[in-house]
Design an enzyme around this catalytic site. Structure first.
Site: not given
Length: 262
Positions: A39, A61, A173
């Site tokens: 990641d 991402k 997030m």
């Protein structure tokens, strides 16, 4: 190719950023891997533990943008394992806490590829420890809940009862939707005056720990230019954190509240 037994795919948690928070098994697997699919949040210090001969594949991402769609990541892991290569899928935090580890595990199982899960310290645990913010406390919270702040249909999510007196809500997030999150919680009955801590770049050298009231959360994120990765912690436990109080005129009130708990 048909004679090659599939290798095991290791879904490894890299923790919140500090390489010293890796498990011993995670560090050992990183060093032995032939291929590391990682990641974007995995720190350079952790990737530096890989063998110089290892192939590093980033599948970073960002909000609403993916360098590689999830189904392609799943297929890549299977493809590498079927080729007999030693594969580590390296994820920030823990693979099973908002890491899509469950989806990748299922894809490997469906393809007949052995898979093992190597847990990592979740961001909430590591960042809260760095901030000296107890997620539970006998005087402040007996329950803690983790939610994702960028899930599709945020307004349709039922968070009733997850935040408020005696409870801690940790939002992953949530930077881009901070104002909406505050409005949602207040609409659901959470006091606008409940303390909130924002933990930015947790466990890293440039970590920031900011504190305000729920009513100010959205404005504060914009005012202080908070950037991901960051966690939002809603609850009375935020009063214990070693934080910078960023709501003018409110620092004295927060300090008084913390003294009452001591």
């Amino acid at each position: 190719m048909a004679d090659i037994a599939p290798s095991t795919v290791y879904l490894v948690g890299a923790g919140p950023g500090d390489p010293e928070l890796l498990t011993l098994r995670a560090a050992r697997l990183i060093g032995a891997a032939q291929v590391i699919v990682h990641d974007g949040l995995v720190s350079g210090e952790i990737l530096a533990l890989a063998s110089p001969q290892a192939e590093l594949i980033s599948v970073a991402k960002q909000r609403s943008r993916h360098s590689m769609p999830q189904d392609r990541i799943n297929a890549l892991l299977v493809e590498l394992a079927l080729a007999g290569r030693c594969v580590v899928r390296l994820k920030g935090g823990d693979p099973f806490v908002f890491g899509r580890g469950g989806e990748e595990m299922e894809a490997c199982r469906a393809a007949g590829v052995p898979v093992e899960i190597v847990p990592g310290m979740s961001a909430a645990i590591g960042c809260a420890a760095q901030a000296q913010l107890p997620l539970t406390h006998r005087d402040a919270a007996s329950a803690v809940t983790f939610v994702a702040g960028q899930c599709k249909g945020l307004t349709d999510q039922d968070w009733s009862g997850l935040a408020g007196h005696g409870r801690t809500l940790v939002i992953y997030m949530g930077v881009a939707t901070a104002a909406d999150i505050a409005d949602k919680l207040i609409t659901d009955g959470v006091s606008p005056a409940i303390p909130v801590a924002v933990l930015e770049n947790g466990t890293r050298a440039d970590m920031r720990i900011l504190r305000t009231l729920l009513a100010d959360l959205g404005d504060m994120v914009a005012r202080e230019k908070v950037r991901s990765p960051a966690l939002i912690v809603v609850g009375d436990v935020a009063a214990y954190a070693l934080a910078q109080d960023v709501l003018p005129g409110w620092a004295a009130q927060m300090n008084n509240g913390a003294e009452m708990h001591s």
